[in-house]
Motif scaffolding. Structure first.
Motif, PDB file in Angstrom:
ATOM      1  N   LYS A  62       0.831  -1.198   0.000  1.00  0.00           N
ATOM      2  CA  LYS A  62       0.000   0.000   0.000  1.00  0.00           C
ATOM      3  C   LYS A  62       0.871   1.256   0.000  1.00  0.00           C
ATOM      4  CE  LYS A  62      -3.825  -2.197   2.498  1.00  0.00           C
ATOM      5  NZ  LYS A  62      -4.688  -2.142   3.706  1.00  0.00           N
ATOM      6  N   PRO A  63       0.281   2.406  -0.304  1.00  0.00           N
ATOM      7  CA  PRO A  63       1.060   3.653  -0.282  1.00  0.00           C
ATOM      8  C   PRO A  63       1.603   3.959   1.107  1.00  0.00           C
ATOM      9  CG  PRO A  63      -1.015   3.947  -1.459  1.00  0.00           C
ATOM     10  CD  PRO A  63      -1.096   2.608  -0.802  1.00  0.00           C
ATOM     11  N   LEU A  64       2.771   4.606   1.133  1.00  0.00           N
ATOM     12  CA  LEU A  64       3.378   5.077   2.374  1.00  0.00           C
ATOM     13  C   LEU A  64       3.060   6.573   2.455  1.00  0.00           C
ATOM     14  CD1 LEU A  64       6.853   3.291   2.141  1.00  0.00           C
ATOM     15  CD2 LEU A  64       4.641   2.379   2.884  1.00  0.00           C
ATOM     16  N   PRO A  65       2.012   6.959   3.187  1.00  0.00           N
ATOM     17  CA  PRO A  65       1.529   8.341   3.130  1.00  0.00           C
ATOM     18  C   PRO A  65       2.394   9.298   3.936  1.00  0.00           C
ATOM     19  CG  PRO A  65       0.208   7.067   4.678  1.00  0.00           C
ATOM     20  CD  PRO A  65       1.196   6.105   4.061  1.00  0.00           C
ATOM     21  N   ILE A  66       2.786  10.393   3.316  1.00  0.00           N
ATOM     22  CA  ILE A  66       3.581  11.425   3.979  1.00  0.00           C
ATOM     23  C   ILE A  66       2.865  12.759   3.801  1.00  0.00           C
ATOM     24  CG2 ILE A  66       5.773  12.665   4.005  1.00  0.00           C
ATOM     25  CD1 ILE A  66       7.153  10.162   3.120  1.00  0.00           C
ATOM     26  N   TYR A  67       2.623  13.443   4.903  1.00  0.00           N
ATOM     27  CA  TYR A  67       1.911  14.713   4.853  1.00  0.00           C
ATOM     28  C   TYR A  67       2.725  15.789   4.140  1.00  0.00           C
ATOM     29  CZ  TYR A  67      -1.830  13.444   8.145  1.00  0.00           C
ATOM     30  OH  TYR A  67      -2.933  12.890   8.744  1.00  0.00           O
ATOM     31  N   GLY A  68       2.034  16.574   3.309  1.00  0.00           N
ATOM     32  CA  GLY A  68       2.651  17.738   2.666  1.00  0.00           C
ATOM     33  C   GLY A  68       3.875  17.384   1.862  1.00  0.00           C
ATOM     34  N   ASP A  69       4.982  18.103   2.138  1.00  0.00           N
ATOM     35  CA  ASP A  69       6.229  17.838   1.424  1.00  0.00           C
ATOM     36  C   ASP A  69       7.173  16.926   2.207  1.00  0.00           C
ATOM     37  OD1 ASP A  69       7.044  19.507   3.463  1.00  0.00           O
ATOM     38  OD2 ASP A  69       7.764  21.113   2.163  1.00  0.00           O
TER      39      ASP A  69
END
Length: 350
Positions: free
Chosen positions: A211-218
């Motif tokens: 699954k995607p590895l979600p990172i907020y913003g930049d």
């Protein structure tokens, strides 16, 4: 005698209890309400330990807590019990106010009543140790020095505001009632048994499931990372030798951006659990919309703890993260149980 550990089935609390028994035979009362992040599996290795007593209950229960303090002749309370996830506090802050502020107040009052009735020598030895966060100091600019114990409080999320409020209550109970308190403000913890809503275990779980590895913003938000067992060793030192009424910062001397953390984690997974297609887990990194009021940087100055109590870090970020990833790879059953039920509903909301 005995210590009472609240929030003992949670991430840091359970690590502390396990670490305690690796070095002591003193009895521990583990109190936990067993909400979504409390997991009895964290303490399952102590099932046959006669020195460990688990009680399911609320720190705000003004009947239960005093009865435990008296029954077991508790000499110290270590309060880990808290709602701790910033994202959840943004979505619904009610539980954070109830647990982190009202619950802390009730625990303080139970402790004060018990302490007042102790004999003089026991009264002098009693401690109330409150676990807090570096987030109470608010966001730092890149040029700012790390936060010290005398830095002003500038909380920016419902979570950090509720922790700041509890810190103020603890200080007030010392100043007004002379209750012998200690406060610990720590950096971002990571390690075994961390509920997978937080960055590192979430990314391990998602990486392994494709699954995607979600990172907020930049991904350029900076945090100071502290291996949980280093935090536990600091708490023991503060409990044993800390000056009553004082606060102590516990930092990992590991300032890294969220993106750096995930990239290092992916490199470790590439080595320990390579993908069948030969691709890197880094390919799963995905940038998502930033959360409201996202603090840019936290950093902790732990020099007071190091100079006064001679505390030292045992892990670098890289060694601690490797141990953490290995633990999750070797404990897939724990992970599967942790993410069942309500967790999936929360992830869908996010």
């Amino acid at each position: 005698m005995t210590i009472l550990v609240t929030g003992a089935a949670g991430f840091i609390g359970s690590n502390f209890v396990l670490d305690w028994f690796s070095q002591s035979k003193e009895d521990v009362i583990s109190l936990d309400l067993l909400t979504y992040a409390g997991n009895l599996e964290n303490l399952s290795s102590l099932d046959s330990n006669s020195h460990h007593h688990f009680v399911q209950g609320n720190i705000g229960d003004r009947d239960l807590v005093p009865s435990l303090l008296k029954k077991y002749q508790v000499r110290a309370i270590i309060n880990f019990a808290a709602e701790s996830h910033v994202d959840r506090s943004i979505y619904d802050s009610k539980d954070f106010i109830q647990t982190n502020i009202v619950g802390a107040y009730n625990l303080l009052e139970s402790a004060r009543s018990y302490w007042n009735d102790l004999e003089k020598n026991l009264k002098e030895d009693f401690r109330f140790l409150h676990i807090s966060s570096d987030e109470v100091y608010g966001s730092l600019h890149s040029s700012d020095q790390p936060s010290t114990e005398s830095s002003p409080y500038r909380p920016n999320s419902p979570y950090s505001a509720s922790k700041a409020a509890s810190d103020h209550l603890v200080r007030a109970w010392f100043q007004t009632y002379n209750l012998p308190v200690l406060i610990v403000n720590s950096a971002n913890n990571y390690g075994p048994y961390q509920f997978p809503e937080k960055l590192i275990p979430l990314c391990v779980l998602n990486a392994l499931n494709g699954k995607p590895l979600p990172i907020y913003g930049d991904g350029q938000q900076i945090r100071d990372w502290l291996y949980v067992k280093d935090h536990c060793s600091a708490i023991r030192e503060i409990l044993n030798r800390g000056k009553v009424g004082e606060a102590y910062n516990v930092g990992g001397s590991n300032e890294k951006t969220n993106l750096e953390v995930v990239e290092i984690l992916c490199a470790i997974l590439d080595e320990l659990k390579p993908k069948f297609d030969g691709m890197s887990y880094r390919d799963q990194i995905t940038f998502v919309k930033d959360r409201p009021g996202h603090d840019k940087r936290y950093a902790i100055d732990a020099s007071k703890l190091k100079s006064e109590l001679n505390w030292k870090l045992q892990e670098t970020f890289e060694t601690g993260l490797r141990k953490t990833v290995l633990w999750y790879l070797e404990n897939k059953t724990w992970m599967n149980h942790a993410v069942s039920g309500g967790y999936q509903h929360w992830i869908q909301k996010q």
